[in-house]
Structures are given as C-alpha cells and as structure tokens.
Design a protein around this motif. Structure first.
Motif, short mmCIF file in Angstrom:
data_model
loop_
_atom_site.label_atom_id
_atom_site.label_comp_id
_atom_site.label_asym_id
_atom_site.label_seq_id
_atom_site.Cartn_x
_atom_site.Cartn_y
_atom_site.Cartn_z
N ALA B 95 0.81 -1.21 0.00
CA ALA B 95 0.00 0.00 0.00
C ALA B 95 0.85 1.26 0.00
O ALA B 95 0.46 2.28 -0.55
N ASN B 100 5.91 5.83 -1.29
CA ASN B 100 7.32 5.85 -0.90
C ASN B 100 8.23 5.99 -2.11
O ASN B 100 9.19 6.76 -2.09
N MET C 211 1.39 8.20 9.98
CA MET C 211 1.84 8.84 8.74
C MET C 211 3.36 9.00 8.71
O MET C 211 4.00 8.66 7.73
N TYR C 214 4.98 5.81 8.18
CA TYR C 214 4.62 5.29 6.87
C TYR C 214 5.55 5.80 5.79
O TYR C 214 6.01 5.06 4.94
N ILE C 215 5.82 7.11 5.82
CA ILE C 215 6.63 7.63 4.73
C ILE C 215 8.11 7.74 5.04
O ILE C 215 8.92 7.75 4.12
N LEU C 230 -0.26 -1.49 12.73
CA LEU C 230 -1.65 -1.82 12.44
C LEU C 230 -2.08 -1.22 11.11
O LEU C 230 -2.67 -1.89 10.27
N ASN C 231 -1.76 0.04 10.92
CA ASN C 231 -2.24 0.69 9.71
C ASN C 231 -1.55 0.19 8.46
O ASN C 231 -2.15 0.17 7.39
N ARG C 232 -0.30 -0.22 8.56
CA ARG C 232 0.34 -0.81 7.40
C ARG C 232 -0.43 -2.03 6.95
O ARG C 232 -0.72 -2.20 5.77
N ILE C 234 -3.51 -2.86 7.56
CA ILE C 234 -4.85 -2.53 7.06
C ILE C 234 -4.77 -1.86 5.70
O ILE C 234 -5.54 -2.17 4.80
N GLN C 235 -3.83 -0.96 5.53
CA GLN C 235 -3.69 -0.29 4.24
C GLN C 235 -3.34 -1.30 3.16
O GLN C 235 -3.80 -1.18 2.02
N ASN C 236 -2.51 -2.28 3.50
CA ASN C 236 -2.17 -3.29 2.51
C ASN C 236 -3.41 -4.02 2.03
O ASN C 236 -3.59 -4.28 0.85
N ILE C 237 -4.27 -4.34 2.98
CA ILE C 237 -5.50 -5.03 2.62
C ILE C 237 -6.38 -4.17 1.73
O ILE C 237 -6.85 -4.60 0.69
N GLN C 238 -6.59 -2.92 2.15
CA GLN C 238 -7.42 -2.01 1.35
C GLN C 238 -6.87 -1.90 -0.05
O GLN C 238 -7.59 -1.92 -1.04
N PHE C 239 -5.56 -1.74 -0.12
CA PHE C 239 -4.89 -1.56 -1.40
C PHE C 239 -5.14 -2.73 -2.31
O PHE C 239 -5.47 -2.59 -3.48
N ARG C 263 -6.74 -8.09 12.94
CA ARG C 263 -6.86 -6.64 12.79
C ARG C 263 -7.63 -6.04 13.95
O ARG C 263 -7.28 -4.98 14.47
#
Lengths: 315, 522, 296
Positions: B95, B100, C211, C214-215, C230-232, C234-239, C263
């Motif tokens: 994601a 990145n 955030m 993340y970056i 956690l958000n990584r 979840i974001q992977n799943i959404q993506f 999750r």
C-alpha cells in the motif's frame, strides 16, 4: 512644551523597559519559532509544485512551468459542483453539530459532582483513537445487509424488510454526521471543559445565592465566558472548510459507488482520480486550492468578527 | 580471472538461449558485442576494490521481512564475485510502495533498480524518473542476458515513443478469461462428475460453457443456502472476463483485438451489456451475496472460511495448485473464455533504472544478472537454502525444517514481480516443467494487435480523473448485478460522455495510430 | 437546591446515553477480537459470536514484527514528543500572550498562517529527508508535524490572555521579579488545565500517528509504532482489494496478511494504553481550579 518633553522621556523609558522585558520573552518564543520555521516555512516554497510540469531531472524548482493546467481537473468535471457542495455543507453541519454537543457535554461534565464523570470522560474519548478503517469495519457490523446488527436485530424482529444501507443515499448524511459526532465528541469537549474549569467559581456562588437556577447560570455565566473560545475554534474550523476527513468519507461508506452523490468530497475525488495517475503536481494543486479558499474564508470571517467582537478576532 | 568470467558469461548466454527454445526464430534486439566489454567492466571493478552498492526496490505484501538483510548479503556474495557490486534490498509494503517510491524518486534518494508496479510505468516515464536503457548502448553492452531472454516485440511493450525505459518480467503474460474456481468437495456433494470433463488427462482446466456453470450454481445454491454461491472481485471483473483489450485503462478498448485497431467505448458495447445482464440474472437468483458491494474479505479467504462456493479468477498454468493452496482445499478450475494476451501484457510491472542513479552500468549489470543467474534469482524469489527452503529430493523445493508461510524470515510471495522466476527453483506442488508450459502458453494465446502499446494520457488527465470517478460510481453496482443493466448502463454511459469519454478515446486512438505506424502494424 | 438536583439527574441521563453510544461499538470490537476468524467471515461481527478464540492475540504477541517492541516505541515516542512539544508550545504561547511584545501581531499571524498553508507532502519530505537527513531514524517519528502546531499555540496564548490576571503578574514585577521568574513561578502553576489539555492533544497526536512512520521508515522496521504496524497491515489489505485488476496475484497477497480477528485485536491493542493512562491525566483538570488568587 514641558508636557511634550515629559511624554518623550516617558516613551523612551517605556520602550527601554519593554525591550528589557522583551528579550527574555523572545528567548522563550525562540524554540517554537525555530520549529515553525523548519517544519512549516522551509517546505512552503514547494507549493509552486502545483504550478509546475514536474520532471525529475530538474527537481521541483527547475521544472518547466505549467501555469494553471494542474488545477483544471478540479473544475472541468461535472462532479465539481457535487464535491464542492458536499464538502462545504458537511463541514458546516459538522461545525454546528459538534459545537452544540461539545459545549453541552463540557458543561454537563463540569457540573456533575459524582465520581462517575471520570468514567464518562474516558469512555467518550475512546472512539477518537480508532483509525478510520476500524471505524468502517464497526459501521459495517451495524449496517451490513446480511449480518448487520440493524438489519438482523432491529428490523427483522420488528417484521420490516432489510435495508441495503450501502446502496441507499438518503440515510448517509445522517449516518456520516452521527459517526463524525461519535468519533469527535470526547476529543472536542476537552478544550471547552478545561476552559470552563478555569472560570472563577465565585461568580457561580454569587449567582446561586441570588437565586439563579442552573439553567440561568449556564446561559448567563458559562456561555458568555466561553464565547472567546467558541469563536476562536469556529474561525479555525472555517479555515479548514474545504478539507474533509478522508477516512470518514472514503472508508466508512466502503467506497460504495451508489453513495457517491452524497459522500464524494474534494479529497475523495482527488484520491480516486489520482490513484492510478500518481500525479504529484495535480495533488499539490488540490492542496493549494483547498488552502486558498480556506484562507480567504477565514480572513473574511475574521474581519466580520473584528467588527462585531473586536477582542475575539484571531488577529 | 578474465577467462573464467568470459566463460561464465558464455555459459549464461547459452542458458539464456536455451530458455527461449522454439522461439529463436523471432527477432531479438541487437547486441553491441560478444560480451567482452561487460566482462571487462566487471573485471575492472573487482580489481579496483571499489564496490558500488545497487539498491533494489520492490513491493511485498507484508513489508520488510526480518530476513531481508541476510538475503541481500547472500546476494551480494554472488554479485561481488561476478560483478564487483554489492546489492541492498528495499522491499516495501504494497500500500505504501507507490507513495514511498514517488517520494524517494522525487527527492533523489538512492534507489537504483525498482519495479514500476503500482507506481505506474507511464507516470514514471512522464515524470522523467527512468533511464533510457538503450542510451550509449547500455542494454546492448551490459544487458545481453536480457536481450536473450526476450523477443524484441516483448521488450517493445516497454517502449514509449520508441525509447526503451523498462524490462518486462518473466511471468504469465496471457490469461485465461472468465475462469471459475470451485472447491471439489462441493462439486462432489452436488453430484457433478467434474473429473470426467477434462479434455486431456494432464489438463488442469476444464473448458465449458455458461449453461453448465449456471446449472452447477443452481445446485450449489440449493445445497448450501447459507453460503454465498458466487463472488467476483469487482476490480478485476471486466478485465478478467471479457476477451477484449483495454490498453492502459478501460476508457476506449479494442473490442476485436486480434483483427482491428479501432477503439470503441466498452460500456456501450454488447459485450459489456451481456456481462452485466448475466451477473444481474445471477444476483436475482440469489447467487450473489447482498453484501457483495461492501465485501471486505478476499475471495479465497471467504472460501477458506467456508462462506463462499465459487468465484471468478483468471487462469494460467499452475492456477489449480495456486488456488487450491489459497483456499486450503482442492479446487477445480473451469474456463469460459479464451486464453488471451492483452496490450498491457508486458508493461504493467517492468523493472527500470532510476535516472538519478550514480552508476547505471552497475545497475544494468545487476539487473542482467537477475535475469540470467539461477542462484541469484532463487535467492531473491525464495530465500536462502537451509534457512527458508530445502530440497525435496525430486527436484522441487519446499519450506525448510520448522518453517512455514507465517514464520519464515523471507517469504514474500511476489515472484511474479521478480525479474526472472523462470530460472529460479520450482516450489513443491508445481510441475517441474511449469516454465516450459508457461512459455508455450504465452506463445499460443490469442494476442492483441496492440500488444506493446502504452497510452500516454498526459494531455487528458483532467478527463481521466473525471472518468475514473464516474466509472467507479457505477462499477460495483453493475458488475455485481445489483443494478438492472437496462437502466444502469445508459446512466453510466451518459456520465462518462459528460466526463469527456469521446475526447479521451479520440486522443487514445490518435496515439494508437501513431504507434501502429511507427511499428509497421496494420 | 431543586434546579441543581434536576440538572444532576438530567446530566447523568444525557451522559449515560452518550457513553453507551460510544462504548457499544468498542465492546463489539473487543468481542470480535476474541472471535474465531472463520466465524467472523461467515457470520459477520456479532455481540454473541458462535465461536471464541484467542488466536488473534496469540498471533500478535508471537509474530515476527514484535508488537511488544512496537509498544515500546510508541510509549517512548509519546513521552519524549509530548515533553518537548509541550515545552515549546507553552513557551511560545505564553510569549505571544504578552501584549507589550513588539511585533506580536505579525508573529501571531505567521503562526496562524501555517494552519492554512502547507508546503505539501513532497516538499516536506524533501525537506526532512534531503536537507535534514532524518529518514529512517527516530527523529523522523518525532519531529515532522507533531511536535507543535499553530492550533495548540493559539489555544495556549488565548488561555494565558484570558485566564491569568494581569494583576498577579504586575504584583510580581513590582516585587522585582524577572519575566522568567514570573512565568515559572506564577503563570505556569496557574496554567495546569491548559498544560494538561495541550499535553493530552500532543500525546494523542503522537500515539495515533502512523503517517510519519509510513513515509519515513523504509528500512528500520524496528522503529514501527503500534499504530504504524496496524495501519500498514490494514492499508495493505485495502490496497489489494482495490487494485486487484493491476496486480495479478492479489489473492495471494491477501492470503499472506493476517486475518480479520487479528486486525481487530491490533486495534484493541492500540487503544489500550490510553484507556489506562487517561484517568490519571484527568486528575489535573480538577486540580487546576484557581484557588481564588484574585483579590481586588
């Protein structure tokens, strides 16, 4: 003649005094201002990325100019009206609703005597700590067609047909306002609560001795004293009126297309459009657009406030 | 040393040629020389003692796993020995990969080789992130293994306006359209004799028609009323079910890709109407879950949990094993459409070199080695022998002792992204001749005439964002059968037209015609 | 007094309703984290699940990406960040509350301006990554965006302006105190409510933030905070759910990512410390009441 001389002597002494007093104050301000410079002002020139046709070889500042081309996509679309309307309307409703509830809850909490108020305060803060995706799962748990709590445990026993929540537009403005309120109330009331606690208690004692009811005390003492805080927070919220909570408008409706007319905001539109394009200049343009509008609105609102309540203007 | 290297290179080149058995007659790009310049460069570097580092970035499902540094070290052993170069691996969460990478590429951080998946090949080209691989004969001199691994037309997929910016990945380029996967236990229970339906005994796919499938669904729905009968993941429904070619995006497609280069609007076509009508019928029959639009779980996860009976998938050699593994139970694969190779077959995830790299020669040589050295490829795909995998004795490899998918220190499961999985080891469960089958599968599939065309849409980005939003509004409703196509499709088409569909298609057609002329295709 | 009692009852009723609304979904979250994963997928989220299982928590606390370690990072980050941020915010806010300060209006505007205009992600990233080189370090979690923001500064300024009476400070100057002493010995003790409030805001900001991680963290997985982890995931799943058309083997990816119950468990794990710590912070709100220090 003598008076004029006295005045200048006085002003000189006053200036000197202020300079002597000012230096420690400037020193106090220094770390914060330094941080502001590094964090906010150093990257700020990068805003011109929105006006450039970015080519990696030349970097941000060397890339050729693109004029307003990167902004085009925000206005030329048939959705421009819908997304702008949604963003603004929701924000206005959010500001009003959140204000009423935050102030209300803060007042109640400040007046409650029993120990349980600490429990209330802790619990209502918790939803704020959940990430948007988790909130969307929880909302889904309630609104899912087959297994959702509402369809299964409320509508079915009442003998009503299940509702396909994620495909019916009309419920969502209410759902989104409610979720936004649910998420923010614990957080939003904190600032009002701490302000109220700082009020001089003797005012209330005097009022109650004079026979004022609770309601009168609230409306005649608490609210007027809260006015500066309310105005300040509202002005700041107006500055962000073109922004939206991405998690709320994208994740919570599960990106359901049927709901776009009521859930599409500027942020979600930009995200959806640029997901495949990966265009950094276009997303920078969206940011500039949102900031600019917010800036103009805040300045106007501030001018208005300055006319009506001069001490409460932001600047 | 020099002789040894020359010998190694000769061996590698021969290996490379052997991989392309049966296709040697197709045009290849020209090489600059017999490989001696590259060999010399490697020798010089080794002799000098100055080992540059090449950073390799790609995306994974679970981010940077614990064993990444170790694997990079093992890979460096090989690259140091052969090229005098060290490598570093930079795997990133799926994601966050695009964001990145964009940030790193824009800020000039060191990333030398990376895969363009998710970041987008065309956006990278437009922003000027990528090196022209043929500049100064870079590919022809230092990438000869790559030249051997691909036909000129395949590499052509990564050309934009004639300039070669990337190298495709060795994977399944064709896809079988409209495949349906159903766990065999359900089929057995409803009394379908699927075993006898295979055309040949070694086949893994059963070719059939809609009547049969709908009959199976009726039975499944009756037998398992509390399970969802069918689910299709809406993001890939159109691309995996319809035998049309959608160059770069869905707006303007080739409805008759093997014969014509004329783009039309997919959504006004009969093909799309039939698809939506079919799913509408299936939805009305109750075969699709009322929650399908907001489904948050993957198809195979649902099957594994026992809540789903059948789902749509694209097919390819090895699909049956793959899906059975994912579902946790054996499945049978049915296919309703042809095998087809679209125009994007070679440009969805090319490997490219960052224009900001300090040493493009070193980067190219490492990339070349990834395409030609089996040990290097196995390392980056599967990990280290003894730690992540071990031999099974019959030529396959499998998990090492005590290791599984959850606790492995390097199990990325993204081999489709790796430069050349064809020369790496083969995992247990896949047939040993998988890659030969894959190559012949790729070659024999119907190919679109526009194969290799990439659409540069920088003139119509505003229309594109509007079109994406408009399509996104109706996509799931129509393609999961929640909206009657008689009402829904006209609305969708109206919205698309208002968003500028005609202009967009016109621009695409113009670019396509240009490309066709430049490549001599009628 | 009657209206007092009526109000207490009314207040309790309102708060109970609101609290129930807040806590109901959270209870659901907790229960789902203890529900068997397959049951979650088949039957959705339910208050009375068919089958319970502690698998999710087992997985979290024994899996490779150490959750316990991430907790440590989160706690360290929040403590250090809140202390630093609170200090510089309070100092600046106090400084701006001094009406005699030359240039005060301009500086206030400069502070406020940052609320409206922002360089954007790419320039900010280039600033921190190229110019300051803090990528993949602890500083990258600490410094960007979270330490101080205009909103907090203006809150502090407004508090000092309205709630610290000038008379007190004047009394101090007449007694010969310097500005610094006045601040430390008089203004600060009276500022407890705002310090606690802003401290809470900054603390929550650091705790919740993913955030920055993340970056800025591409190599140092040992610096992941809990919410980042956690958000990584979840974001992977959404993506993957949204991009399956361009990624050919999205299903394989989805299979590698932990299940739904995990999750949920991670979300609970992320919220837990605040639940425990917050009641202690609350005490300061009560203690900060001015004890009638203003007299004539």
């Amino acid at each position: 003649m003598a008076k004029a001389r006295d005045k200048s002597k006085m002003s000189k002494a006053w200036r000197q005094a202020t300079l002597k007093r000012s230096i420690p104050i400037y020193l106090m301000a220094l770390p914060g201002l330094l941080y502001l410079f590094i964090n906010n002002y150093m990257p700020m020139p990068g805003i011109i990325l929105a006006f450039k046709n970015y080519k990696a070889k030349f970097g941000i500042y060397g890339s050729p100019w693109a004029g307003l081309k990167n902004f085009q996509y925000l206005f030329s679309t048939q959705d421009a009206y819908v997304i702008t309307r949604n963003t603004i309307l929701y924000n206005i409703v959010f500001i009003i609703v959140n204000l009423i509830f935050a102030v209300g809850v803060a007042i109640i909490l400040s007046e409650l005597v029993s120990k349980t108020k600490k429990v209330y305060q802790s619990v209502i803060l918790l939803p704020y700590l959940l990430s948007a995706v988790i909130v969307s799962y929880l909302v889904y748990a309630f609104l899912s067609s087959e297994n959702g709590f509402i369809n299964n445990s409320i509508l079915k026993p009442l003998g009503r047909d299940p509702i396909a929540w994620y495909q019916e537009q009309k419920y969502w403005p209410f759902i989104l306002v409610f979720v936004n309120l649910w998420k923010g109330i614990g957080y939003n009331c904190i600032i009002y609560l701490s302000t109220i606690i700082g009020f001089d208690r003797s005012l209330y004692e005097a009022a109650s001795i004079d026979g004022a009811t609770k309601w009168q005390q609230i409306t005649k003492i608490t609210l007027p004293l809260l006015k500066p805080t309310i105005i300040m927070l509202t002005l700041m919220a107006i500055g962000r009126i073109f922004y939206s909570d991405f998690g709320l408008f994208y994740q919570v409706p599960q990106n359901s297309g049927a709901l776009y007319p009521v859930t599409n905001t500027i942020d979600t539109y930009v995200y959806r459009g640029l997901l495949q394009l990966g265009d950094i200049t276009m997303s920078a343009a969206a940011g500039v657009y949102q900031s600019l509008v917010g800036f103009v609105l805040v300045l106007s609102a501030n001018l208005l406030v300055r006319k009506l309540e001069p001490e409460n203007a932001l600047f | 040393m020099k002789k040894f290297l020359a010998l190694m290179l000769a061996v590698m080149m021969t290996l490379g040629m052997c991989l392309s058995v049966g296709t040697a007659e197709e045009a290849r790009l020209e090489k600059a020389d017999d490989g001696s310049i590259a060999a010399q460069a490697a020798a010089d570097r080794i002799a000098s003692g100055n080992a540059p580092t090449v950073v390799i970035a790609f995306m994974t499902w679970a981010g940077r796993l614990v064993g990444t540094d170790r694997i990079a070290e093992k890979m460096s052993e090989i690259t140091m020995e052969k090229l005098g170069v060290k490598v570093e691996l930079m795997p990133m969460d799926a994601a966050s990969y695009a964001q990145n990478m964009n940030l790193m590429l824009a800020s000039g951080e060191q990333v030398d080789l990376f895969n363009c998946v998710s970041v987008g090949f065309m956006p990278c080209v437009n922003k000027g992130y990528l090196v022209d691989l043929e500049e100064d004969g870079l590919l022809a001199t230092y990438g000869q293994g790559i030249i051997d691994a691909f036909r000129a037309s395949e590499l052509g997929g990564c050309r934009v306006a004639g300039t070669l910016y990337g190298v495709p990945v060795k994977k399944d380029d064709a896809a079988g359209k409209f495949g349906i996967s159903i766990p065999t236990k359900y089929l057995d229970e409803i009394g379908v004799d699927w075993q006898s339906m295979y055309a040949n005994p070694e086949d893994e796919i059963i070719y059939t028609d809609f009547d049969f499938i709908e009959d199976v669904f009726t039975k499944l729905h009756a037998q398992y009323p509390d399970k969802t009968t069918f689910y299709t993941d809406p993001g890939s429904t159109v691309s995996q079910c319809l035998a049309m070619d959608s160059p770069s995006d869905m707006f303007g497609v080739l409805l008759d890709p093997t014969n014509s280069l004329e783009l039309s609007d997919l959504f006004s076509s009969q093909m799309y109407y039939d698809l939506c009508a079919r799913f509408y019928k299936w939805n009305q029959n109750g075969w699709i879950s009322p929650d399908a639009i907001t489904e948050t779980n993957a198809t195979t996860t649902q099957v594994k949990a026992g809540s789903l009976c059948a789902y749509k998938t694209a097919t390819k050699p090895g699909i049956r094993q793959q899906e059975s593994n994912l579902c946790g139970t054996p499945v049978a694969i049915f296919q309703l459409g042809p095998d087809f190779k679209g125009s994007s077959a070679y440009n969805t995830m090319p490997w490219a070199i960052n224009q900001n790299t300090d040493d493009p020669v070193a980067a190219m040589q490492v990339l070349n080695l990834l395409y030609t050295d089996p040990d290097l490829s196995t390392l980056i795909c599967w990990g280290e022998e003894g730690k992540e995998w071990q031999e099974t004795g019959d030529g396959h490899i499998t998990f090492a002792e005590g290791i599984d998918a959850q606790n492995s220190e390097y199990y990325n499961n993204v081999n489709w992204q790796m430069p050349n999985q064809f020369i790496a080891r083969i995992w247990e469960g896949d047939s040993l001749d998988l890659w030969e089958r894959m190559q012949s599968y790729n070659d024999n599939a119907l190919a679109s005439k526009a194969m290799g065309f990439t659409f540069d849409n920088s003139n119509v980005t505003a229309e594109y964002t509007a079109l994406t939003n408009a399509y996104s509004e109706y996509q799931r409703q129509l393609e999961l059968g929640f909206l009657n196509p008689d009402e829904g499709i006209p609305k969708l088409v109206e919205r698309l037209k208002a968003a500028g569909l005609d202009d967009y298609i016109a621009e695409k057609q113009a670019k396509l015609n240009e490309w066709a002329e430049a490549n001599g295709i009628q | 007094m009657k209206s007092e009692r009526k109000f207490q009852v009314f207040g309790h009723i309102v708060m109970i309703i609101i609290t129930l609304c807040a806590i109901l979904p959270l209870v659901l979250l907790l229960i789902s984290s203890f529900t068997d994963n397959d049951t979650l997928i088949r039957n959705g989220y339910s208050f009375i699940p068919e089958k319970l299982s502690a698998y999710a928590y087992e997985y979290i606390f024994t899996s490779g990406n150490s959750v316990v370690h991430a907790y440590g990072i989160s706690i360290l980050l929040t403590l250090v960040g809140t202390t630093l941020g609170l200090t510089i915010t309070t100092l600046l806010g106090y400084a701006l509350s001094k009406t005699f300060l030359p240039g005060r209006g301009i500086i206030t505007f400069l502070v406020f301006f940052t609320m409206l205009f922002n360089g954007g992600l790419v320039p900010t990233y280039i600033n921190y990554s190229d110019v300051f080189g803090i990528k993949n370090t602890f500083w990258a979690l600490l410094v960007p965006s979270l330490m101080m923001n205009a909103f907090n500064v203006l809150m502090v300024k407004s508090y000092f302006v309205s709630s610290i009476p000038d008379a007190l400070l004047e009394a101090a100057y007449i007694d010969g105190a310097t500005e610094t002493r006045a601040f430390v010995q008089i203004a600060l003790p009276l500022a407890k409510p705002i310090v606690a409030t802003i401290g809470l805001f900054i603390g929550i900001g650091y705790w919740n933030d993913w955030m920055n991680g993340y970056i800025y963290l591409t190599k140092r997985t040992d610096l992941y905070s809990i919410q980042n982890l956690l958000n990584r995931m979840i974001q992977n799943i959404q993506f993957l759910m949204q991009n399956s058309s361009s990624i050919s083997n999205a299903n394989q990816g989805l299979a590698s990512i932990p299940s739904v119950s995990v999750r949920m468990a991670m979300a609970v794990v992320g919220v837990l410390p605040i639940v425990i710590v917050y009641p202690f912070i609350q005490n300061n709100f009560v203690k900060g009441i001015t004890l009638g220090g203003v007299k004539g």
